[in-house]
Design a protein around this motif. Structure first.
Motif, mmCIF file in Angstrom:
data_model
loop_
_atom_site.group_PDB
_atom_site.id
_atom_site.type_symbol
_atom_site.label_atom_id
_atom_site.label_comp_id
_atom_site.label_asym_id
_atom_site.label_seq_id
_atom_site.Cartn_x
_atom_site.Cartn_y
_atom_site.Cartn_z
ATOM 1 N N TYR A 109 0.830 -1.215 0.000
ATOM 2 C CA TYR A 109 0.000 0.000 0.000
ATOM 3 C C TYR A 109 0.858 1.255 0.000
ATOM 4 O O TYR A 109 0.391 2.356 -0.297
ATOM 5 N N SER A 110 2.140 1.079 0.327
ATOM 6 C CA SER A 110 3.089 2.182 0.225
ATOM 7 C C SER A 110 4.465 1.565 0.014
ATOM 8 O O SER A 110 4.686 0.392 0.324
ATOM 9 N N PRO A 111 5.410 2.297 -0.529
ATOM 10 C CA PRO A 111 6.727 1.730 -0.829
ATOM 11 C C PRO A 111 7.456 1.248 0.421
ATOM 12 O O PRO A 111 7.442 1.915 1.454
ATOM 13 N N VAL A 112 8.077 0.091 0.318
ATOM 14 C CA VAL A 112 8.914 -0.444 1.390
ATOM 15 C C VAL A 112 10.170 -1.000 0.727
ATOM 16 O O VAL A 112 10.138 -2.066 0.107
ATOM 17 N N ALA A 113 11.255 -0.261 0.862
ATOM 18 C CA ALA A 113 12.484 -0.636 0.159
ATOM 19 C C ALA A 113 13.078 -1.939 0.678
ATOM 20 O O ALA A 113 13.801 -2.624 -0.043
ATOM 21 N N TYR A 114 12.764 -2.302 1.922
ATOM 22 C CA TYR A 114 13.370 -3.486 2.529
ATOM 23 C C TYR A 114 12.431 -4.696 2.540
ATOM 24 O O TYR A 114 12.614 -5.635 3.324
#
Length: 558
Positions: free
Chosen positions: A183-188
């Motif tokens: 639902y939102s960016p999560v780089a990890y």
């Protein structure tokens, strides 16, 4: 082995533009190489028919989604494998997925499974097995302790966590392709995907067997290097090599036996007698004698150990009392005397070795430099005087009128020595403390239900990320054993979870930690290391900075 251990016990009674990401390495700050280790993982030597290991007592569960312990996690990860897995150096490696792609905005993750994957009973493994597992993890009926931590960033999780499982945006577009929409960016997210709770599961078996599926070898159908062959609760779990595992040719241990005991003296004597090849159950009083031994290995570990207060119950619902107890503890004494230098005293909550999202530097060092600490590690007398003043301000000068308190402890390692030290040091505040020692299962259950006043706390991070610890004190987190509630703190954690800008994430995380150090639902005492005894002729033990170990690639040099 069972008879031998029983004998020892009788004798002695003696823890989209899609960019391909398959194989991309993200090296952790904490090296996983043991002190004094020489070519432990060189791959030399002969295959092993049976390897005998002891890393703890009976696991609270062998269900990958309900487990919350380190030793249980190590046992499970020998049987199950997720989309990706952790390398010994902290990198993320292909596992069930041979490759994965991430959209430019880091919201859409597409995993492509390997060809010909099978379960340990020979049935085909498909992307639908992952879809089922993800939804089961989100299902409130599962009551999975890691549900929020692993899935809160997935689109539709909130609805799924309230029962609408179809809302979770995890889709199998074909038998080999799994699409996960965040639902939102999560780089990890690749680090998240490697966690044991996100392994595939067999819907048909779990629905047929219910909760007993994970204790019966006939229904514990796995997809990893091993399949369960025996489970004798309180004694041992035997794993046999899974011939259907895609990497079976590299697995060099035919049978892996986890011997189950929380008694350090018992395990240590079993090692000395020759019945164990590997153990991390080492009596604290033996550390000085062992540190120069070829068998002794001290591995770095991302973790924080301390004590936790039940913030909902008097007297520890008063922050002044919590701070007084916190300042009355000499952390340096615990690290240098009780642990004989094999621990570092903790002045912060997030441990050494964890990276700051702003620039990859030490999160802990930035905390101590810019946000300060309430603890003066080298000036204990100063902290103790402040503790006495706080007791007086709270209405208990010299401890007069303060109720006797009970410290919940689990036996093993230095836990008893620390409990006795706490009992002694709290007398400086005029406080009498009773020690209530139980097995780990009972301690864990009491912490979850809030049936305690203050208790031992220990947490090992699953990967290099400050939220691995800070998430635990979010109001709705299932692992919030402090039963701590602070709306401002929750807001900071939500910001840190959603934010993709490293500097903004760092600011929110440091503010959250600083708030915890003011409210002190938990007192950090030491940052641990993971100590093992490993037969000197054994090669190939792989220790991760999370504290988990891979034993499947071991060989023996004669």
């Amino acid at each position: 082995m069972k008879k031998v251990l029983a004998k020892i016990l009788c004798l002695s009674m003696i823890a989209l533009s899609l960019a391909s990401c398959g194989g991309k390495k993200n090296k952790s700050k904490a090296s996983a190489t043991a002190e004094g280790e020489q070519n432990l993982n060189a791959g030399e030597g002969d295959p092993i028919a049976k390897l005998d290991v002891c890393i703890g007592p009976s696991p609270e569960t062998m269900d990958p989604q309900r487990n919350s312990t380190l030793d249980g996690g190590t046992m499970i990860m020998h049987c199950f494998e997720g989309l990706v897995k952790y390398g010994e150096d902290g990198s993320i490696l292909p596992a069930m997925a041979e490759s994965w792609e991430v959209s430019k905005d880091k919201v859409t993750w597409i995993f492509t499974l390997r060809e010909g994957l099978k379960w340990s009973d020979g049935k085909d493994l498909t992307s639908e097995d992952f879809v089922y597992a993800f939804k089961r993890l989100a299902d409130p009926k599962t009551a999975a302790p890691y549900s929020y931590d692993m899935l809160n960033m997935v689109a539709g999780y909130e609805e799924a966590s309230h029962g609408n499982l179809e809302a979770l945006q995890v889709k199998a577009t074909d038998e080999k392709t799994l699409v996960i929409q965040l639902y939102s960016p999560v780089a990890y997210f690749d680090k998240v995907a490697a966690f044991t709770a996100l392994v595939p599961l067999r819907k048909d078996i779990i629905e047929e067997k219910g909760e007993s599926w994970c204790t019966d070898p006939s229904s514990y159908i796995s997809n990893g290097a091993y399949q369960m062959s025996e489970y004798v609760n309180g004694d041992y779990i035997s794993l046999k090599k899974n011939p259907y595992y895609y990497d079976a040719d590299r697995v060099t241990v035919e049978e892996l036996v986890f011997h189950l005991t929380g008694d350090d003296n018992f395990a240590y004597n079993a090692y000395l007698e020759g019945s164990l090849d590997v153990t991390n159950r080492i009596p604290s009083e033996e550390m000085a004698n062992l540190r120069n031994s070829d068998a002794f290995k001290a591995y770095p570990l991302l973790g924080t150990s301390g004590i936790v207060f039940n913030t909902e119950k008097p007297p520890f619902n008063d922050v002044k009392i919590r701070k007084a107890f916190a300042l009355a503890i000499d952390k340096k004494h615990i690290a240098d005397t009780i642990f004989e230098g094999y621990r570092s005293p903790a002045a912060s909550l997030v441990c050494e070795g964890v990276s700051d999202p702003a620039n990859g530097s030490s999160f802990m060092e930035k905390s101590l430099k810019e946000y300060k600490s309430p603890f003066h590690i080298d000036e204990y007398e100063k902290d103790l005087e402040e503790a006495k003043k706080l007791m007086k301000e709270a209405g208990y000068p010299g401890g007069v009128g303060f109720p006797q308190v009970k410290y919940l402890n689990n036996a093993g390692g230095a836990n008893d020595s620390i409990a006795e030290y706490l009992q002694s040091t709290f007398k400086e505040l005029g406080v009498m403390m009773e020690i209530d020692t139980r097995d780990w299962k009972a301690v864990s259950e009491a912490q979850k239900t809030g049936d305690f006043e203050l208790s031992r706390f220990a947490w090992v991070y699953d990967y290099d990320e400050p939220l691995q610890l800070l998430n635990l004190f979010r109001s709705e987190d299932p692992n919030n054993c402090a039963h701590y509630h602070n709306d401002k703190y929750d807001s900071l954690i939500e910001t840190a979870t959603k934010e993709t800008d490293g500097k903004k994430r760092s600011k929110a995380l440091h503010k959250a930690e600083h708030l915890l150090l003011k409210d002190l639902p938990m007192v950090p005492l030491v940052f641990p290391k993971d100590n093992y005894l490993i037969r000197p002729n054994l090669r190939g033990v792989q220790h991760l900075s999370s504290g988990h170990c891979y034993f499947m690639y071991c060989t023996r040099v004669e």
